[in-house]
Design an enzyme around this catalytic site. Structure first.
Site, PDB file in Angstrom:
ATOM      1  N   ARG A 179      25.239  11.574 -34.430  1.00  0.00           N
ATOM      2  CA  ARG A 179      26.692  10.952 -34.791  1.00  0.00           C
ATOM      3  C   ARG A 179      27.502  11.955 -35.375  1.00  0.00           C
ATOM      4  NH1 ARG A 179      28.783   7.089 -39.283  1.00  0.00           N
ATOM      5  NH2 ARG A 179      30.453   6.005 -38.146  1.00  0.00           N
ATOM      6  N   PHE A 222      36.433  13.815 -39.340  1.00  0.00           N
ATOM      7  CA  PHE A 222      35.879  13.014 -40.205  1.00  0.00           C
ATOM      8  C   PHE A 222      34.412  13.811 -40.622  1.00  0.00           C
ATOM      9  CE2 PHE A 222      33.345   8.566 -40.712  1.00  0.00           C
ATOM     10  CZ  PHE A 222      33.382   8.657 -42.248  1.00  0.00           C
ATOM     11  N   GLN A 261      26.949  13.702 -38.650  1.00  0.00           N
ATOM     12  CA  GLN A 261      25.726  13.318 -39.409  1.00  0.00           C
ATOM     13  C   GLN A 261      24.553  13.848 -38.513  1.00  0.00           C
ATOM     14  OE1 GLN A 261      26.319   9.107 -40.182  1.00  0.00           O
ATOM     15  NE2 GLN A 261      24.154   8.584 -40.781  1.00  0.00           N
ATOM     16  N   ASN A 308      23.798   6.621 -46.720  1.00  0.00           N
ATOM     17  CA  ASN A 308      22.996   5.450 -47.024  1.00  0.00           C
ATOM     18  C   ASN A 308      23.431   4.397 -46.305  1.00  0.00           C
ATOM     19  OD1 ASN A 308      25.307   4.625 -48.603  1.00  0.00           O
ATOM     20  ND2 ASN A 308      24.819   6.082 -50.093  1.00  0.00           N
ATOM     21  N   PHE A 355      25.260  13.773 -44.236  1.00  0.00           N
ATOM     22  CA  PHE A 355      26.409  14.321 -43.082  1.00  0.00           C
ATOM     23  C   PHE A 355      27.266  15.460 -43.801  1.00  0.00           C
ATOM     24  CE2 PHE A 355      27.849  10.831 -45.909  1.00  0.00           C
ATOM     25  CZ  PHE A 355      29.103  11.501 -46.427  1.00  0.00           C
ATOM     26  N   LEU A 385      35.002   8.373 -49.986  1.00  0.00           N
ATOM     27  CA  LEU A 385      33.486   8.074 -49.841  1.00  0.00           C
ATOM     28  C   LEU A 385      32.893   8.754 -51.240  1.00  0.00           C
ATOM     29  CD1 LEU A 385      32.595   9.820 -46.420  1.00  0.00           C
ATOM     30  CD2 LEU A 385      33.003   7.202 -47.169  1.00  0.00           C
ATOM     31  N   HIS A 415      28.850   8.049 -51.832  1.00  0.00           N
ATOM     32  CA  HIS A 415      27.941   8.996 -51.022  1.00  0.00           C
ATOM     33  C   HIS A 415      27.994  10.480 -51.984  1.00  0.00           C
ATOM     34  CE1 HIS A 415      27.481   6.799 -47.403  1.00  0.00           C
ATOM     35  NE2 HIS A 415      28.574   6.425 -47.632  1.00  0.00           N
TER      36      HIS A 415
END
Length: 291
Positions: free
Chosen positions: A150, A155, A158, A218, A230, A239, A250
């Protein structure tokens, strides 16, 4: 008579010089110590037979005075040498203490991908549990052969799902490691992965989800992180586990220290509707140094 008187005077002078010479010589002779003297270490008394006048406090006769001066000079020299050695020792100790203490550097991992290589520092000093989990997985080859499943420009990228060894697997993003244990590399204790391969949340160091940082993925539930992580390509402060503006939490445990431009390139590759790269980006091998 005058000659006799002169002879007597000369004789007296010779005797005086003889006594003085004997006295001077005796001052540098080592005399046998008595039992009392032995118990006092190196303390030596003035020989009584050579004292020419009463001994007062801190004073002997002529020979005793000469002996005292000689011993005093020797003692002063010894004391000076001892003092220099002590001072030199303190100086060496001071210099040793003043030297910067070499702190053990954090481990660095070289990540070889099908698009190039980048390096990351693992924050073992601040995030020992999470960093040790990642290092254990990397050193056992868990990540080798897995694909980025991903990627979203501006952004993050991942990675880390074992199902993503098949780059087109519909299950990519849902897997984790098997149950087991690993050593926390700060030597504190052994840690465990539960039946789902998850570890404890390590919400300790307030490290921000900034560009280039590695952060645990998670499900949103407590203690649900395992092998997936990520790499941020933006300042994703929402985040952060200590940011209460959203439920997301995270923890950051590392940072790209070389090849960040490659991470940005990976984030911008063409993707399908699931944000999975159309042309697979594979992690060929991870090598960890410094542990």
């Amino acid at each position: 008579s005058s000659r006799l008187g002169s002879t007597i005077r000369n004789f007296g002078t010779w005797v005086s010089w003889a006594i003085l010479a004997a006295t001077q010589m005796t001052s540098f002779v080592s005399f046998p110590k008595t039992a009392t003297e032995s118990s006092l270490g190196n303390q030596v008394k003035c020989p009584v037979s050579l004292v020419s006048q009463p001994v007062g406090p801190g004073r002997c006769g002529q020979s005793g005075l000469t002996l005292q001066l000689a011993l005093g000079a020797l003692a002063a020299g010894a004391a000076s040498t001892f003092a220099r050695r002590q001072t030199s020792g303190r100086g060496r100790a001071g210099r040793a203490a003043a030297r910067p203490v070499a702190c053990r550097a954090n481990p660095v991992a070289t990540c070889e991908t099908s698009m190039g290589t980048f390096k990351v520092e693992l924050f073992l000093d601040q995030m020992p549990l999470t960093a040790s989990n990642w290092i254990d997985l990397a050193k056992t080859g868990f990540y080798d052969g897995i694909h980025f499943h991903r990627v979203i420009p501006n952004f993050m990228c991942q990675f880390g799902c074992p199902y993503a060894k098949d780059p087109k697997s519909p299950r990519a993003g849902t897997g984790g490691p098997t149950e087991g244990s690993f050593e926390i590399l700060d030597g504190s204790r052994k840690a465990f992965r539960d039946a789902g391969g998850n570890i404890e949340d390590e919400f300790t160091a307030q490290l921000g989800n900034e560009p280039g940082t590695l952060s645990m993925a998670n499900t949103g539930a407590p203690n649900s992180g395992g092998s997936q992580f990520f790499i941020n390509v933006n300042n994703n402060s929402f985040l952060n586990w200590y940011d209460r503006s959203t439920p997301s939490a995270h923890p950051v445990f590392g940072k790209v220290v070389e090849g960040y431009d490659l991470i940005e390139k990976i984030s911008k590759v063409p993707t399908d509707a699931r944000d999975c790269p159309q042309d697979p980006v594979k992690m060929v091998k991870i090598t960890v140094e410094g542990v």
